[in-house]
Design a protein around this motif. Structure first.
Motif, mmCIF file in Angstrom:
data_model
loop_
_atom_site.group_PDB
_atom_site.id
_atom_site.type_symbol
_atom_site.label_atom_id
_atom_site.label_comp_id
_atom_site.label_asym_id
_atom_site.label_seq_id
_atom_site.Cartn_x
_atom_site.Cartn_y
_atom_site.Cartn_z
ATOM 1 N N GLY A 74 43.604 51.562 21.021
ATOM 2 C CA GLY A 74 44.226 50.464 20.295
ATOM 3 C C GLY A 74 45.006 49.554 21.212
ATOM 4 N N GLY A 75 45.567 48.484 20.632
ATOM 5 C CA GLY A 75 46.388 47.559 21.404
ATOM 6 C C GLY A 75 45.625 46.964 22.567
ATOM 7 N N ILE A 76 46.243 46.962 23.727
ATOM 8 C CA ILE A 76 45.612 46.375 24.908
ATOM 9 C C ILE A 76 44.473 47.233 25.450
ATOM 10 N N PHE A 77 44.319 48.458 24.916
ATOM 11 C CA PHE A 77 43.264 49.351 25.397
ATOM 12 C C PHE A 77 42.020 49.309 24.515
ATOM 13 N N ALA A 78 41.980 48.380 23.584
ATOM 14 C CA ALA A 78 40.846 48.245 22.676
ATOM 15 C C ALA A 78 39.776 47.348 23.286
ATOM 16 N N GLY A 79 38.564 47.486 22.752
ATOM 17 C CA GLY A 79 37.500 46.558 23.120
ATOM 18 C C GLY A 79 36.544 47.085 24.168
ATOM 19 N N SER A 80 35.610 46.230 24.540
ATOM 20 C CA SER A 80 34.577 46.557 25.527
ATOM 21 C C SER A 80 35.185 46.570 26.929
ATOM 22 N N PRO A 81 34.423 47.080 27.916
ATOM 23 C CA PRO A 81 34.933 47.019 29.284
ATOM 24 C C PRO A 81 35.349 45.617 29.724
ATOM 25 N N TYR A 82 34.582 44.605 29.336
ATOM 26 C CA TYR A 82 34.932 43.240 29.724
ATOM 27 C C TYR A 82 36.223 42.780 29.027
ATOM 28 N N GLN A 83 36.368 43.174 27.757
ATOM 29 C CA GLN A 83 37.590 42.820 27.035
ATOM 30 C C GLN A 83 38.804 43.537 27.630
ATOM 31 N N LEU A 84 38.613 44.790 28.016
ATOM 32 C CA LEU A 84 39.705 45.539 28.642
ATOM 33 C C LEU A 84 40.107 44.916 29.969
ATOM 34 N N ARG A 85 39.120 44.492 30.746
ATOM 35 C CA ARG A 85 39.431 43.841 32.014
ATOM 36 C C ARG A 85 40.294 42.611 31.784
ATOM 37 N N ASP A 86 39.935 41.815 30.799
ATOM 38 C CA ASP A 86 40.722 40.627 30.503
ATOM 39 C C ASP A 86 42.098 40.988 29.953
ATOM 40 N N SER A 87 42.177 42.091 29.216
ATOM 41 C CA SER A 87 43.485 42.535 28.713
ATOM 42 C C SER A 87 44.431 42.828 29.865
ATOM 43 N N TYR A 88 43.907 43.450 30.913
ATOM 44 C CA TYR A 88 44.734 43.720 32.085
ATOM 45 C C TYR A 88 45.048 42.433 32.836
ATOM 46 N N ARG A 89 44.051 41.624 33.063
ATOM 47 C CA ARG A 89 44.252 40.412 33.866
ATOM 48 C C ARG A 89 45.190 39.425 33.183
ATOM 49 N N ASN A 90 45.070 39.308 31.868
ATOM 50 C CA ASN A 90 45.894 38.353 31.126
ATOM 51 C C ASN A 90 47.153 38.989 30.546
ATOM 52 N N GLY A 91 47.324 40.285 30.791
ATOM 53 C CA GLY A 91 48.451 41.003 30.225
ATOM 54 C C GLY A 91 49.382 41.565 31.282
ATOM 55 N N ILE A 92 49.300 42.870 31.510
ATOM 56 C CA ILE A 92 50.267 43.536 32.380
ATOM 57 C C ILE A 92 50.200 43.040 33.818
ATOM 58 N N GLN A 93 49.024 42.558 34.248
ATOM 59 C CA GLN A 93 48.933 42.083 35.635
ATOM 60 C C GLN A 93 49.693 40.783 35.873
ATOM 61 N N ARG A 94 50.164 40.158 34.819
ATOM 62 C CA ARG A 94 51.023 38.981 34.992
ATOM 63 C C ARG A 94 52.419 39.385 35.452
ATOM 64 N N ILE A 95 52.793 40.641 35.213
ATOM 65 C CA ILE A 95 54.139 41.085 35.583
ATOM 66 C C ILE A 95 54.320 41.155 37.094
ATOM 67 N N PRO A 96 53.428 41.828 37.852
ATOM 68 C CA PRO A 96 53.665 41.876 39.299
ATOM 69 C C PRO A 96 53.682 40.508 39.969
ATOM 70 N N THR A 97 52.814 39.606 39.527
ATOM 71 C CA THR A 97 52.829 38.284 40.158
ATOM 72 C C THR A 97 54.103 37.522 39.812
ATOM 73 N N ALA A 98 54.631 37.744 38.602
ATOM 74 C CA ALA A 98 55.857 37.043 38.209
ATOM 75 C C ALA A 98 57.093 37.680 38.821
ATOM 76 N N LEU A 99 57.203 38.997 38.728
ATOM 77 C CA LEU A 99 58.423 39.679 39.153
ATOM 78 C C LEU A 99 58.491 39.861 40.667
ATOM 79 N N TYR A 100 57.385 40.250 41.274
ATOM 80 C CA TYR A 100 57.387 40.455 42.722
ATOM 81 C C TYR A 100 57.627 39.144 43.450
ATOM 82 N N ASN A 101 57.112 38.046 42.898
ATOM 83 C CA ASN A 101 57.255 36.745 43.553
ATOM 84 C C ASN A 101 58.501 35.983 43.132
#
Length: 266
Positions: A74-101
């Motif tokens: 469920g949540g961000i872990f739902a969907g096909s492999p392609y949907q999951l990839r986008d969930s990571y890219r458009n979701g939690i992966q925004r945190i390291p680029t925002a916070l680290y930088n």
């Protein structure tokens, strides 16, 4: 839905608390990711804030991803492999680029478990101080997944590749004492003293001019992947900016006159 982040302004320091203790401050919802990204955008533009203390509410700092959502797909872990990839890219992966930088220095006050993405979140900060009850794990492999939020890049840069490999490939948990020995944290204190210890570091940072702090942090970040000659060129450019700030002139005058400096952020 209540805000995931709570804020408390303490002079030039902003205390930010991950505030979802029922899930042990798990990072699993798009609105949580958005709050963190928006906070970083706001901090970038507010030069009156010179340091941030980041901590968690309840018994944990951050438990990483919500395993219940994983089990239910469920949540961000739902969907096909392609949907999951986008969930990571458009979701939690925004945190390291925002916070680290983020140019504002961030002190992590680790009040309990920092697991998976929670551990990686601490590695996005500049200084890490742990309570003596804190636990750490790069535990993705134990759930049959990989560090999806940048941990494979972040953790080796904090503790070195051999120890990062051990943590990531075993998924084993380490305690605060080991974290201190490995350089993951700079200080371990009793839980009751954690906030005071983190604030002490943040206030010592915030005692300095904001321009110099932000430029110095940027040089430290860029120096992790630049050649020396490239970093020297960048340092010369930043130094020329710093020399022409009013706070630099005030710092020099205060040193010569043997008095406390009064910085204005100009």
């Amino acid at each position: 839905m209540t805000a995931f982040l709570t804020q408390q302004r303490l002079g030039s320091v902003l205390k930010v608390t991950l505030n979802d203790p029922e899930t042990r401050n798990a990072l699993t919802r798009p609105d949580q990711f958005q709050e963190i990204v928006e906070l970083c955008e706001w901090l970038r533009d507010d030069h009156s804030i010179k340091a941030v203390v980041l901590t968690g509410s309840g018994a944990s700092f951050c438990a990483g991803g919500n395993v219940k959502d994983m089990s239910e797909r469920g949540g961000i872990f739902a969907g096909s492999p392609y949907q999951l990839r986008d969930s990571y890219r458009n979701g939690i992966q925004r945190i390291p680029t925002a916070l680290y930088n983020l140019d504002v220095p961030v002190v992590a006050a680790i009040n309990g478990h920092a697991i998976g993405a929670g551990l990686d979140l601490t590695c996005m900060c500049d200084v890490r101080i742990a309570a003596d009850n804190a636990k750490f794990a790069e535990s993705f492999v134990k759930l049959g997944i990989v560090p999806g939020d940048g941990g494979a890049w972040l953790l080796p840069r904090v503790i070195g590749m051999p120890k990062a490999s051990l943590m990531a490939l075993t998924g084993d948990m380490i305690d605060a004492k080991t974290a201190l020995e490995w350089g993951l944290v700079t200080q371990v204190v009793p839980l009751a003293e954690l906030e005071a210890a983190a604030m002490d570091v943040a206030e010592r940072i915030a005692a300095n001019p904001s321009h110099a702090l932000r430029l110095t942090k940027r040089l430290l970040r860029e120096g992790q992947h630049m050649r020396l000659d490239s970093l020297l060129e960048m340092s010369a450019a930043y130094q020329s900016l710093a020399h022409h700030t009013a706070d630099h002139a005030e710092a020099v005058a205060a040193f010569v006159e043997k008095r406390p400096a009064k910085f204005t952020g100009e």
